[in-house]
Design an enzyme around this catalytic site. Structure first.
Site, short mmCIF file in Angstrom:
data_model
loop_
_atom_site.label_atom_id
_atom_site.label_comp_id
_atom_site.label_asym_id
_atom_site.label_seq_id
_atom_site.Cartn_x
_atom_site.Cartn_y
_atom_site.Cartn_z
N CYS A 175 -32.06 -40.74 23.65
CA CYS A 175 -33.46 -40.95 24.03
C CYS A 175 -33.63 -40.92 25.54
O CYS A 175 -33.36 -41.92 26.23
CB CYS A 175 -33.95 -42.27 23.44
SG CYS A 175 -35.65 -42.63 23.86
N CYS A 216 -36.16 -43.42 26.84
CA CYS A 216 -35.66 -44.80 26.92
C CYS A 216 -34.70 -44.97 28.11
O CYS A 216 -34.78 -45.97 28.82
CB CYS A 216 -34.86 -45.19 25.67
SG CYS A 216 -35.58 -44.70 24.11
N ASP A 217 -33.79 -44.04 28.28
CA ASP A 217 -32.64 -44.29 29.15
C ASP A 217 -32.56 -43.42 30.40
O ASP A 217 -31.71 -43.65 31.26
CB ASP A 217 -31.34 -44.12 28.35
CG ASP A 217 -31.24 -45.14 27.21
OD1 ASP A 217 -31.71 -46.27 27.40
OD2 ASP A 217 -30.71 -44.79 26.14
#
Ligand code: NAP
Length: 308
Positions: free
Chosen positions: A132, A135-136
């Site tokens: 992701c 997300c990261d």
């Protein structure tokens, strides 16, 4: 006989539980094998509204569980193997030695990111291996990273990652992207993205702290092996929705995602609703899953009052 059973303990499932519990339907939530869903495999969540300082994924999920239980949700560990629709329209859930019966069912079983199946994948998740970029990605500023895959997701992730990373290698097993032309062109035109054609990752190499150090590449045409120094590998080779156990109770697209009635979370089977990533290959965000969980709860509640 339950009023509502929710299958799945991610954002969609817990939001459906909060809403149905507050509607006095005393929902039973069955967690499946990965309580907390995909957010339990991430570190800090910076884009969930209401947490300006960010929140750790597992903590966010524990909060959601607490909030659902506070209003009367019962949470049980059970993995649903199959479901039968009974003559009166209710559902019988087979979970190994246990069975449950319910008048409505909310399926929020999510999707699992596909991985390559390399030996140290599990340990590396959150330590330089992720699925992701949203997300990261922001954790990998001014360092080289790699994306595996050649589809729309891989191109989208690679383009997004150029905001942070010093360089983004796009590792694809063929010499032509599968992605739509517009996404492929955009990615290939970006000077920070370097495609690595006809290649696959044979091994993830770690440093002494157990963090990603490099990807060992294998060229599938020449057989040649090499090392690519990257701090993070983003795997974008598709997702597998957890929908197999539903059999013919729902229609699915060619990739197994549940098809909902237009503009609704209801499915072709009355009383069966789907929410979150098991029915959504497009947005795949915690907040959109939560929104769908809310919608499914409201639809289940209305279905029950219409069928009283
Ligand atoms: P996808 O289209 O199925 O692409 C998966 C990619 O991963 C393919 O390039 C495939 O290679 C590669 N791959 C699969 N298994 C592999 C393996 N074992 N080793 C190495 N590579 C492997 O999946 P997706 O990109 O996640 O997209 C899923 C759906 O969502 C698509 O319909 C897509 O259009 C849609 N989507 C749309 C958008 C958008 O429009 N904004 C964004 C993301 C996704 P091959 O090409 O060789 O098969």
């Amino acid at each position: 006989m339950e009023h509502v059973i929710i299958i799945g303990a991610g954002c969609a499932g817990y939001t459906a539980a909060i809403y149905t519990a507050r509607a006095n339907l005393t929902p039973l939530l069955l967690t499946g094998t990965q309580p907390g869903g995909q957010l339990t495999t991430t570190t800090e969540v910076e884009n969930f509204p209401g947490f300006p300082g960010g929140i750790m994924g597992p903590e966010l999920m524990m909060n959601m569980q607490q909030q659902a239980e506070k209003f009367g949700t019962r949470v049980a560990w059970a993995s649903v193997e199959s479901i039968e629709r009974q003559a009166d329209g209710s559902f019988k859930l087979n979970c190994g030695s246990d069975t449950y019966e319910t008048r409505t069912l909310i399926v929020a079983t999510g999707a699992a990111p596909r991985h390559l199946g390399l030996p140290n994948e599990k340990e590396l998740i959150g330590h330089g291996l992720t699925s992701c970029a949203t997300c990261d990605g922001a954790f990998y500023r001014d360092v080289p990273v790699a994306v595996i895959g050649g589809g729309d997701s891989a191109c989208e992730e690679a383009s997004f990652l150029t905001r942070f990373a010093s360089k983004v290698y796009l590792i694809h097993r063929r010499d032509e992207l599968r992605a739509s032309k517009i996404m492929a062109d955009r990615a290939l035109a970006n000077p920070k993205i370097e495609p690595v054609w006809n290649s696959t990752v044979a091994e993830y190499l770690t440093d002494d702290a157990g963090e990603m150090r490099a990807a060992k590449l294998k060229n599938l045409v020449t057989g040649e092996e090499s090392e690519l120094e990257v701090k993070c590998v983003f795997v974008a080779i598709g997702h597998v929705p957890n929908s197999a156990f539903l059999g013919d109770l729902v229609d699915k697209d060619e990739n197994g995602y549940i098809l909902q009635n237009p503009g609704r979370t209801a499915t072709k089977t009355p009383g069966l609703f789907a929410a979150g990533d098991v029915a959504d290959h497009y947005y795949r965000q915690a907040i959109t899953a939560a929104g769908q969980g809310c919608a499914a709860a409201l639809e289940a509640e209305r279905y029950l009052s219409d069928h009283e």
